[in-house]
Scaffold this active site. Sequence first.
Site, PDB file in Angstrom:
ATOM      1  N   LYS A 246      15.750  55.618 -16.450  1.00 37.12           N
ATOM      2  CA  LYS A 246      16.558  56.684 -15.840  1.00 37.12           C
ATOM      3  C   LYS A 246      17.733  57.006 -16.756  1.00 37.12           C
ATOM      4  CE  LYS A 246      19.625  57.673 -11.869  1.00 37.12           C
ATOM      5  NZ  LYS A 246      20.100  57.252 -10.534  1.00 37.12           N
ATOM      6  N   ASP A 251      26.475  60.873 -12.879  1.00 41.10           N
ATOM      7  CA  ASP A 251      26.000  61.221 -11.541  1.00 41.10           C
ATOM      8  C   ASP A 251      27.174  61.518 -10.609  1.00 41.10           C
ATOM      9  OD1 ASP A 251      24.556  61.597  -9.250  1.00 41.10           O
ATOM     10  OD2 ASP A 251      23.974  59.488  -8.995  1.00 41.10           O
ATOM     11  N   LYS A 258      29.252  62.631  -4.246  1.00 40.83           N
ATOM     12  CA  LYS A 258      29.361  61.218  -3.842  1.00 40.83           C
ATOM     13  C   LYS A 258      30.491  61.060  -2.831  1.00 40.83           C
ATOM     14  CE  LYS A 258      26.939  58.747  -7.287  1.00 40.83           C
ATOM     15  NZ  LYS A 258      25.913  58.374  -6.317  1.00 40.83           N
ATOM     16  N   ASP A 270      24.975  55.572 -15.112  1.00 45.81           N
ATOM     17  CA  ASP A 270      23.706  55.921 -14.457  1.00 45.81           C
ATOM     18  C   ASP A 270      22.565  56.161 -15.449  1.00 45.81           C
ATOM     19  OD1 ASP A 270      22.550  55.962 -11.994  1.00 45.81           O
ATOM     20  OD2 ASP A 270      22.888  58.092 -11.620  1.00 45.81           O
ATOM     21  N   ASP A 329      21.995  63.773  -4.328  1.00 47.72           N
ATOM     22  CA  ASP A 329      22.425  62.509  -4.938  1.00 47.72           C
ATOM     23  C   ASP A 329      21.229  61.555  -5.119  1.00 47.72           C
ATOM     24  OD1 ASP A 329      24.174  60.724  -6.059  1.00 47.72           O
ATOM     25  OD2 ASP A 329      25.079  60.080  -4.169  1.00 47.72           O
ATOM     26  N   GLU A 331      18.870  61.856  -7.084  1.00 50.10           N
ATOM     27  CA  GLU A 331      18.396  62.617  -8.244  1.00 50.10           C
ATOM     28  C   GLU A 331      17.545  61.771  -9.192  1.00 50.10           C
ATOM     29  OE1 GLU A 331      21.170  61.026  -8.241  1.00 50.10           O
ATOM     30  OE2 GLU A 331      21.191  60.088 -10.214  1.00 50.10           O
ATOM     31  N   ARG A 333      15.204  59.618  -8.724  1.00 43.71           N
ATOM     32  CA  ARG A 333      13.761  59.619  -8.430  1.00 43.71           C
ATOM     33  C   ARG A 333      13.118  60.938  -8.838  1.00 43.71           C
ATOM     34  NH1 ARG A 333      14.921  58.447  -2.187  1.00 43.71           N
ATOM     35  NH2 ARG A 333      16.629  57.377  -3.222  1.00 43.71           N
TER      36      ARG A 333
HETATM   37  N1  BES Z   1      23.115  56.477  -9.214  1.00 45.97           N
HETATM   38  C1  BES Z   1      23.032  56.241  -7.837  1.00 45.97           C
HETATM   39  C2  BES Z   1      22.828  54.775  -7.462  1.00 45.97           C
HETATM   40  C3  BES Z   1      23.860  53.801  -7.906  1.00 45.97           C
HETATM   41  C4  BES Z   1      24.705  53.216  -6.966  1.00 45.97           C
HETATM   42  C5  BES Z   1      23.963  53.365  -9.203  1.00 45.97           C
HETATM   43  C6  BES Z   1      25.629  52.262  -7.345  1.00 45.97           C
HETATM   44  C7  BES Z   1      24.893  52.406  -9.593  1.00 45.97           C
HETATM   45  C8  BES Z   1      25.719  51.854  -8.668  1.00 45.97           C
HETATM   46  C9  BES Z   1      21.874  57.042  -7.248  1.00 45.97           C
HETATM   47  O1  BES Z   1      21.573  58.227  -7.900  1.00 45.97           O
HETATM   48  C10 BES Z   1      22.253  57.426  -5.861  1.00 45.97           C
HETATM   49  O2  BES Z   1      23.161  58.182  -5.706  1.00 45.97           O
HETATM   50  N2  BES Z   1      21.546  56.885  -4.874  1.00 45.97           N
HETATM   51  C11 BES Z   1      21.796  57.210  -3.527  1.00 45.97           C
HETATM   52  C12 BES Z   1      20.491  57.600  -2.881  1.00 45.97           C
HETATM   53  C13 BES Z   1      20.624  58.130  -1.501  1.00 45.97           C
HETATM   54  C14 BES Z   1      21.315  59.476  -1.530  1.00 45.97           C
HETATM   55  C15 BES Z   1      19.258  58.244  -0.912  1.00 45.97           C
HETATM   56  C16 BES Z   1      22.358  55.974  -2.856  1.00 45.97           C
HETATM   57  O3  BES Z   1      21.896  54.876  -3.127  1.00 45.97           O
HETATM   58  O4  BES Z   1      23.299  56.120  -2.063  1.00 45.97           O
HETATM   59 ZN    ZN Z   2      22.055  58.329  -9.881  1.00 47.85          ZN
HETATM   60 MN    MN Z   3      22.762  59.839  -7.235  1.00 46.61          MN
END
Ligand code: BES
Ligand code: ZN
Ligand code: MN
Length: 480
Positions: A246, A251, A258, A270, A329, A331, A333
């Site tokens: 990835k 992000d 966020k 990220d 968010d 993104e 996947r």
């Molecule tokens: N990049 C984040 C996940 C992340 C969280 C990386 C903490 C490093 C540290 C990812 O893109 C994300 O935002 N995931 C969301 C998914 C949700 C919206 C389904 C999450 O985990 O909150």
């Molecule tokens: Zn991310």
């Molecule tokens: Mn994200």
Amino acid sequence: MTTILRSTSNYAQSNHLIILSYKNQQTWLPALLTETEQKIVQKAIKQDIKQLILPQLDRFIIIEILDASDSRPELEEQTRCIAAKTIAIIRKYHLEEAVLLDYTNDHLSASYAEGIVLANYQFLKYFKEKEQLKSTFHTLHLLTEFIPSKEVELLNILFEGVCAARDLVNEPLSYLTAVQLSEEIKRLGKAANFSVNVLDKAAIEALKMGGLLAVNKGSNDPPTFSILEWKPNQVVNKKPIVLVGKGVVYDTGGLSLKPTANSMDFMKCDMAGAASVIGAMYAVAKAELPIHLICLVPSTDNRPGVNAYVPGDVVTMHSGSTVEVLNTDAEGRMLLADGLHYAKQYDPELVIDMATLTGSAAHAVGNQGAVLMGTASDQTKKALLQAGIETHERLVEFPLWKEYGEQLKSDVADLKNLGGSTAGAITAGKFLEHFTAYNWMHIDMAGVAYLHHEDAYRTKGGTGYGVQLIYNFLLNYAKS
Ligand code: BES
Ligand code: ZN
Ligand code: MN
């Protein structure tokens, strides 16, 4: 990499010495210490002091007393951690180099060297006074009587890979855009002799990588899709192994900005999954492992620009499947799905993706390990879990039970990019599974990619997690 390892068969009298030993292993004492010094050291060892610094006329002797352990991985981790403590001493006294003498009889030179090199890592690029801040310690000498020189050479290569991954993670978006990431990959490709092909936005559009393009819509900078390949003449695998990382260089969450306070502060991390596969590729190629290896790095930042993709959008992916976007968010996947589908054309033996994919994985295991899911055989998963234990880049397996897939059903498209309120790491895994049709393992490393406080030899910021895991897994793979 601040420190290098050098193999030598002898050392000068004035070299600082680091001695690795056990409490009951004192045969080396008379050769190196005066009688008075021996008494001091013996008394300290009796008192269970684990670390001693002895100033001699023209050198220091640093003595490390390890606890014996029945578990090899634990012993190695203890050794790395004690080396990290010694880096603090080394820096305090501005030492420049030292010789390691491993009197444990347990072949711990490699682990100790790892602790030294990784704890002494620094990312100083953006300091004005970098020369003053730079650690003086530049070389650890390892004696051929304790570790063969070929092994030392391989360790340097591996730690270069780890430090390259850390550097990439530590670089902010102001430097490391998707295009710049592809430039860094080319630079590393030249250094390690793997080939690099970078698809630009036009090529990505021509391939209809809808997931990557959707995430990129809110950005001012174009996306990239980098293809790295290492194919030496002699290989153990007929079909390639493919790694997908990835590469979200930043992000923000996009329009689903966020929500958590300060959670954006470290989202330059990220692309840590990409950094890991790049670092692993670097080490595999430079060490000339007999493995046909391909790495794919879909990359963009995720921003809420005026043309950003919105919740409710339906995106046609590279595979032709459609995805209803319910949270911008989620993104990672989207672009990983395109990378995973792209991997299909290679008829791969195995595909491993690495990603800082979900907060859910980070919540579940914290920074002590990553989460593994996948459809590869139990034997293959076991080999990866084992590599995790050996490198202390540990993994825990989560299930991909089909019932979790129900959460991804959409009213208007083949699937949606958001699951329910529970099992977020797993529903993300289920989403990716939809785009795989081969032996596949997914590593969600959101909790371990980046540290807010240093943890022994894992310095603050990018950890380089995954480089050693993958290198070791592939090394064992090449042997078996
Ligand atoms: N990049 C984040 C996940 C992340 C969280 C990386 C903490 C490093 C540290 C990812 O893109 C994300 O935002 N995931 C969301 C998914 C949700 C919206 C389904 C999450 O985990 O909150
Ligand atoms: Zn991310
Ligand atoms: Mn994200």
